[in-house]
Design an enzyme around this catalytic site. Sequence first.
Site, PDB file in Angstrom:
ATOM      1  N   GLU A 157       1.012  -1.039   0.517  1.00  0.00           N
ATOM      2  CA  GLU A 157       0.201   0.232   0.370  1.00  0.00           C
ATOM      3  C   GLU A 157       0.876   1.447   0.185  1.00  0.00           C
ATOM      4  OE1 GLU A 157      -2.697  -0.644   3.159  1.00  0.00           O
ATOM      5  OE2 GLU A 157      -3.830  -2.645   2.964  1.00  0.00           O
ATOM      6  N   GLU A 271      -6.342 -10.492  -0.395  1.00  0.00           N
ATOM      7  CA  GLU A 271      -7.032 -10.354   0.347  1.00  0.00           C
ATOM      8  C   GLU A 271      -9.559 -10.293   0.154  1.00  0.00           C
ATOM      9  OE1 GLU A 271      -5.560  -7.553   3.160  1.00  0.00           O
ATOM     10  OE2 GLU A 271      -3.649  -7.353   1.946  1.00  0.00           O
TER      11      GLU A 271
HETATM   12  O1  G3I Z   1      -3.582 -11.330  18.372  1.00  0.00           O
HETATM   13  C1  G3I Z   1      -3.487 -10.510  19.257  1.00  0.00           C
HETATM   14  C2  G3I Z   1      -3.396 -11.049  20.990  1.00  0.00           C
HETATM   15  O2  G3I Z   1      -3.007 -11.863  21.829  1.00  0.00           O
HETATM   16  C3  G3I Z   1      -2.833  -9.224  22.065  1.00  0.00           C
HETATM   17  O3  G3I Z   1      -3.013  -9.617  22.491  1.00  0.00           O
HETATM   18  C4  G3I Z   1      -3.115  -8.305  20.948  1.00  0.00           C
HETATM   19  C5  G3I Z   1      -2.611  -6.919  21.702  1.00  0.00           C
HETATM   20  O4  G3I Z   1      -1.795  -6.760  21.381  1.00  0.00           O
HETATM   21  O5  G3I Z   1      -3.367  -8.094  19.716  1.00  0.00           O
HETATM   22  C6  G3I Z   1      -3.159  -8.504  18.880  1.00  0.00           C
HETATM   23  O6  G3I Z   1      -3.683  -8.633  17.191  1.00  0.00           O
HETATM   24  C7  G3I Z   1      -3.923  -7.905  16.655  1.00  0.00           C
HETATM   25  C8  G3I Z   1      -4.563  -8.555  15.363  1.00  0.00           C
HETATM   26  O7  G3I Z   1      -4.509  -7.273  14.199  1.00  0.00           O
HETATM   27  C9  G3I Z   1      -5.284  -9.457  15.267  1.00  0.00           C
HETATM   28  O8  G3I Z   1      -6.420  -9.630  16.029  1.00  0.00           O
HETATM   29  C10 G3I Z   1      -3.092  -7.067  16.427  1.00  0.00           C
HETATM   30  O9  G3I Z   1      -2.229  -6.148  17.731  1.00  0.00           O
HETATM   31  C11 G3I Z   1      -3.417  -5.784  15.525  1.00  0.00           C
HETATM   32  O10 G3I Z   1      -2.224  -4.647  15.193  1.00  0.00           O
HETATM   33  C12 G3I Z   1      -4.001  -6.627  14.092  1.00  0.00           C
HETATM   34  O11 G3I Z   1      -4.236  -6.164  13.164  1.00  0.00           O
HETATM   35  C13 G3I Z   1      -4.670  -6.335  11.739  1.00  0.00           C
HETATM   36  C14 G3I Z   1      -3.630  -5.475  10.747  1.00  0.00           C
HETATM   37  O12 G3I Z   1      -3.684  -5.248   9.879  1.00  0.00           O
HETATM   38  C15 G3I Z   1      -2.677  -4.323  11.601  1.00  0.00           C
HETATM   39  O13 G3I Z   1      -2.150  -5.234  10.561  1.00  0.00           O
HETATM   40  C16 G3I Z   1      -5.791  -7.112  11.601  1.00  0.00           C
HETATM   41  O14 G3I Z   1      -6.247  -7.867  12.139  1.00  0.00           O
HETATM   42  C17 G3I Z   1      -5.921  -7.289   9.627  1.00  0.00           C
HETATM   43  O15 G3I Z   1      -6.909  -7.923   9.575  1.00  0.00           O
HETATM   44  C18 G3I Z   1      -5.150  -6.460   9.577  1.00  0.00           C
HETATM   45  O16 G3I Z   1      -4.773  -6.112   7.371  1.00  0.00           O
HETATM   46  C19 G3I Z   1      -4.684  -5.317   6.732  1.00  0.00           C
HETATM   47  C20 G3I Z   1      -3.006  -5.378   5.480  1.00  0.00           C
HETATM   48  O17 G3I Z   1      -2.216  -6.138   6.617  1.00  0.00           O
HETATM   49  C21 G3I Z   1      -3.578  -5.194   4.705  1.00  0.00           C
HETATM   50  N1  G3I Z   1      -4.469  -4.974   3.703  1.00  0.00           N
HETATM   51  C22 G3I Z   1      -5.785  -4.240   4.663  1.00  0.00           C
HETATM   52  C23 G3I Z   1      -6.011  -5.745   5.761  1.00  0.00           C
HETATM   53  C24 G3I Z   1      -6.842  -4.983   6.640  1.00  0.00           C
HETATM   54  O18 G3I Z   1      -6.822  -3.710   7.367  1.00  0.00           O
END
Ligand code: G3I
Length: 361
Positions: A157, A271
């Site tokens: 991105e 995705e």
């Molecule tokens: O699973 C951990 C948990 O164990 C922990 O306690 C908690 C607090 O730190 O974090 C949890 O992980 C989180 C994860 O989502 C699962 O819920 C991460 O912090 C959080 O940053 C993560 O967010 C992800 C986001 O990207 C940022 O990395 C989203 O799930 C994910 O769907 C999103 O994906 C993005 C793609 O990478 C790029 N394209 C868009 C897409 C959607 O935004």
Amino acid sequence: MRKTVIPLVIWYSLALITSCKKKPAAEPQQFITLQSTASFPMGSAVNSPRIKGSYYYQGTLTTEYNSITPDYELKFDWTEPQNGVYNYTDGDFLVAFAAQHHIRVHAHNLIWHQALPNWVINFQGDSVAWENLFKTHIESEAAHYKGQVASWDVVNEAIRDDDGTLRNQDVNPGDGSIWRRHLGPDYIARAFQYAHEADPQALLFYNDYGQEWNSVKLDSMIALVVGLKNRGVPISGIGMQMHIDINADNAGITTALKKLAATGLKVHISELDISVNPGNDPNIVFTSALQIAQAGKFQFIAETYRATVPAAQQYGITTWEFSDADSWIPAFFHRKDWPLSFDSLYKKKPAYYGLLKGLKD
Ligand code: G3I
């Protein structure tokens, strides 16, 4: 009396055993699944707590899919939470799980303007120091997973939605790229070079969203990747995220796939999810009509991908998770939505059968 009974019992037992004719071994039933139907890898984003936490999740994943994309475990904030301190534990779990189940790993992602740890966001240094930070992270992580992952989203991105230029922290602080600010526009080429040097076998992708609705961004992306390719930068493919909804324009999807295929690079629908509530209706009901419309859109995407992308360039179709229970969309957009192929109880939806139909010859 006793003497005659025992031999009879033995005889009878022997007769019973020999009379059980061995049934011919049943032909192993070929279950119809997404991965057994598709002529290319079928993937899903996954995360480690879900794999550890649910046999339904594990069972559906290993039955239906032969590729995974780690949701967050390989991102900068997770793998290098402090400067020079690496944490590969969760990523290692995922690559080991994938190896155990003969599943491809598409690693995601090395460089993004989001999911950055605070030490990077607040880093103070000259361009040499920034380049070192950038290069060291890429080299460390790509080398760590060398031989364990098939491919990487090297840069994610990097292009703006409004005018197709590169995101730049200076221009739009809220949604800019710290990398473009401190490393200049050619940071993308160097990211691919560093990744290739660390893992020469891995296929390297540029990943982004919006190609199907934003022609300015699409053309800018194509100019970027073709420019890299023509310079001999080791780029293998393009990720078309396809976070769409049931109203997405089919002509836009077709045009984007054709243009991306024309680059000669691999094309990964990376995705995919298909929202049914783009209008954020708080009272929406997931009616049969919506379910059928969603199934039709999944079918269209699979059919169009197969029809427009040459087989040699079909890197696969990956959905961003596979169950509505695990989609990022409801929480991110604060709305009810059901964007994936399986419902929240991991039961196949009409969307699953639409996708399956689109994959069939
Ligand atoms: O699973 C951990 C948990 O164990 C922990 O306690 C908690 C607090 O730190 O974090 C949890 O992980 C989180 C994860 O989502 C699962 O819920 C991460 O912090 C959080 O940053 C993560 O967010 C992800 C986001 O990207 C940022 O990395 C989203 O799930 C994910 O769907 C999103 O994906 C993005 C793609 O990478 C790029 N394209 C868009 C897409 C959607 O935004």
